[in-house]
Enzyme design. Sequence first.
Site, short mmCIF file in Angstrom:
data_model
loop_
_atom_site.label_atom_id
_atom_site.label_comp_id
_atom_site.label_asym_id
_atom_site.label_seq_id
_atom_site.Cartn_x
_atom_site.Cartn_y
_atom_site.Cartn_z
CG HIS A 82 81.48 99.02 25.34
ND1 HIS A 82 82.13 100.40 25.76
CD2 HIS A 82 82.77 98.57 24.86
CE1 HIS A 82 83.41 100.77 25.52
NE2 HIS A 82 83.70 99.16 24.90
CE LYS B 224 83.56 96.85 28.52
NZ LYS B 224 84.28 96.13 28.19
N1 LIG Z 1 92.19 95.75 24.29
C1 LIG Z 1 91.17 95.63 23.78
O1 LIG Z 1 91.89 96.33 22.62
C2 LIG Z 1 90.31 95.09 23.57
C3 LIG Z 1 89.85 94.24 25.17
N2 LIG Z 1 88.23 93.93 24.73
C4 LIG Z 1 88.25 93.28 26.10
O2 LIG Z 1 88.39 91.19 25.56
C5 LIG Z 1 88.09 90.86 27.29
C6 LIG Z 1 87.13 89.76 25.58
O3 LIG Z 1 86.10 90.11 25.21
P1 LIG Z 1 85.19 89.45 23.98
O4 LIG Z 1 86.37 89.00 22.94
O5 LIG Z 1 84.26 90.78 23.39
O6 LIG Z 1 84.41 88.96 24.92
P2 LIG Z 1 83.81 87.64 24.92
O7 LIG Z 1 82.99 87.40 25.87
O8 LIG Z 1 83.35 87.05 23.18
O9 LIG Z 1 84.99 86.81 24.60
C7 LIG Z 1 85.42 85.54 25.65
C8 LIG Z 1 86.41 84.35 25.69
O10 LIG Z 1 86.76 84.09 26.95
C9 LIG Z 1 86.03 82.47 27.24
N3 LIG Z 1 87.52 82.15 28.46
C10 LIG Z 1 86.67 83.08 29.65
N4 LIG Z 1 87.01 82.68 30.21
C11 LIG Z 1 87.94 81.80 29.63
C12 LIG Z 1 89.34 80.89 30.28
N5 LIG Z 1 89.82 80.88 31.38
N6 LIG Z 1 90.59 80.59 29.87
C13 LIG Z 1 90.66 80.60 28.94
N7 LIG Z 1 89.36 80.58 27.92
C14 LIG Z 1 88.02 82.00 28.61
C15 LIG Z 1 84.97 82.78 26.94
O11 LIG Z 1 84.83 81.48 26.42
C16 LIG Z 1 85.04 83.38 25.82
O12 LIG Z 1 85.36 82.85 24.34
C17 LIG Z 1 86.81 91.51 27.50
O13 LIG Z 1 87.46 91.78 28.98
C18 LIG Z 1 86.76 93.25 26.57
O14 LIG Z 1 86.65 94.09 27.57
C19 LIG Z 1 87.62 93.79 24.17
C20 LIG Z 1 88.25 94.08 23.06
C21 LIG Z 1 88.81 95.08 22.92
O1 LIG Z 2 84.52 94.34 25.67
C1 LIG Z 2 84.89 95.55 24.82
O2 LIG Z 2 84.05 95.41 23.75
C2 LIG Z 2 85.69 96.86 24.91
N1 LIG Z 2 86.89 96.44 25.90
C3 LIG Z 2 87.95 96.99 25.99
C4 LIG Z 2 87.36 98.08 27.02
O3 LIG Z 2 86.40 98.05 28.11
O4 LIG Z 2 88.01 98.94 27.04
C5 LIG Z 2 88.15 97.64 24.88
C6 LIG Z 2 87.38 98.11 23.48
O5 LIG Z 2 86.67 99.10 24.60
C7 LIG Z 2 86.03 97.11 23.16
#
Ligand SMILES: NC(=O)C1=CN([C@@H]2O[C@H](COP(=O)(O)OP(=O)(O)OC[C@H]3O[C@@H](n4cnc5c(N)ncnc54)[C@H](O)[C@@H]3O)[C@@H](O)[C@H]2O)C=CC1
Ligand SMILES: O=C(O)C1=N[C@H](C(=O)O)C[C@H](O)C1
EC number: 1.17.1.8
Length: 246
Positions: free
Chosen positions: A132, A136
């Site tokens: 990643h 992350k």
């Molecule tokens: N299921 C999937 O397909 C995917 C899952 N993810 C997961 O999604 C999550 C977010 O990833 P990113 O967007 O890359 O992170 P990021 O750090 O860019 O965004 C997270 C956002 O949440 C906000 N935040 C933090 N605490 C909060 C709260 N209490 N209430 C509202 N907003 C809050 C932050 O200020 C930030 O803007 C991670 O856990 C990541 O692993 C990421 C990509 C794909």
């Molecule tokens: O943090 C990310 O970027 C991602 N988080 C998810 C995970 O932890 O599996 C999904 C994807 O891998 C991207």
Amino acid sequence: MTLRVAVIGAAGRMGQQVVEAVERADGLELAGRFDVGDDLGDLGGADVAVEFTVPGATLANVLHCVEQGVHAVVGTTGWTDESMSQVRAALAVQPKVGVLIAPNFAIGAVLTMRFAAQAARFYESVEVIELHHPDKVDAPSGTAIRTAEVIAEARRSAAVPPAPDATTSALDGARGAQVDGVPVHAVRLRGLVAHEEVLFGSPGETLTIRHDSYDRASFMPGVLAGVRGVVDRPGLTVGLEEILDL
Ligand SMILES: NC(=O)C1=CN([C@@H]2O[C@H](COP(=O)(O)OP(=O)(O)OC[C@H]3O[C@@H](n4cnc5c(N)ncnc54)[C@H](O)[C@@H]3O)[C@@H](O)[C@H]2O)C=CC1
Ligand SMILES: O=C(O)C1=N[C@H](C(=O)O)C[C@H](O)C1
């Protein structure tokens, strides 16, 4: 009917993409953007909230959605059996509400997990490597944890013995983290987005299943399918595969 969609974590990497995807999608309308410190209130009158925040915040956000009678599509990592039980308990008093929690919304990642589960019983050895972007915050990825779990489940069902490993001396971390008996290795590298390799081995052959998300656009069709699907699925659904009927 137009579905009104709120985005929680709207300022984040995923949240920004979700906002754009919702604004472009037919039959969806953006109800509000929420990020850290905002009062979620009635979520702008949303029908569905999409939640991509941080592991420490996601449970409270989802419980708030359920209390408000708003369906939720959740991509944030860090979910445990215990936190999912709390969501089930909240849903018991809101029987019309649906929550979808998916570790990965990219179709290729969902297929990787499915193919890995199919392959698992045929090989002596298996290891998972997730790779990643270095921003992350969690490791191993939620996807790698789920991948290891489905592999372990398939190996248990087929009574496959533990993978051979004669290593008796290793620096801490050199053999990765053990997730349900499967070694999982996490790489953090600038230039990457989200990638996973599942390596299987038996005498004389290996099988590698690899998925690459080069752009967060890869998650958007799955997120939108989740938004459209969750409104007709009361209760807790875990994994996009359920929505895609895989
Ligand atoms: N299921 C999937 O397909 C995917 C899952 N993810 C997961 O999604 C999550 C977010 O990833 P990113 O967007 O890359 O992170 P990021 O750090 O860019 O965004 C997270 C956002 O949440 C906000 N935040 C933090 N605490 C909060 C709260 N209490 N209430 C509202 N907003 C809050 C932050 O200020 C930030 O803007 C991670 O856990 C990541 O692993 C990421 C990509 C794909
Ligand atoms: O943090 C990310 O970027 C991602 N988080 C998810 C995970 O932890 O599996 C999904 C994807 O891998 C991207």
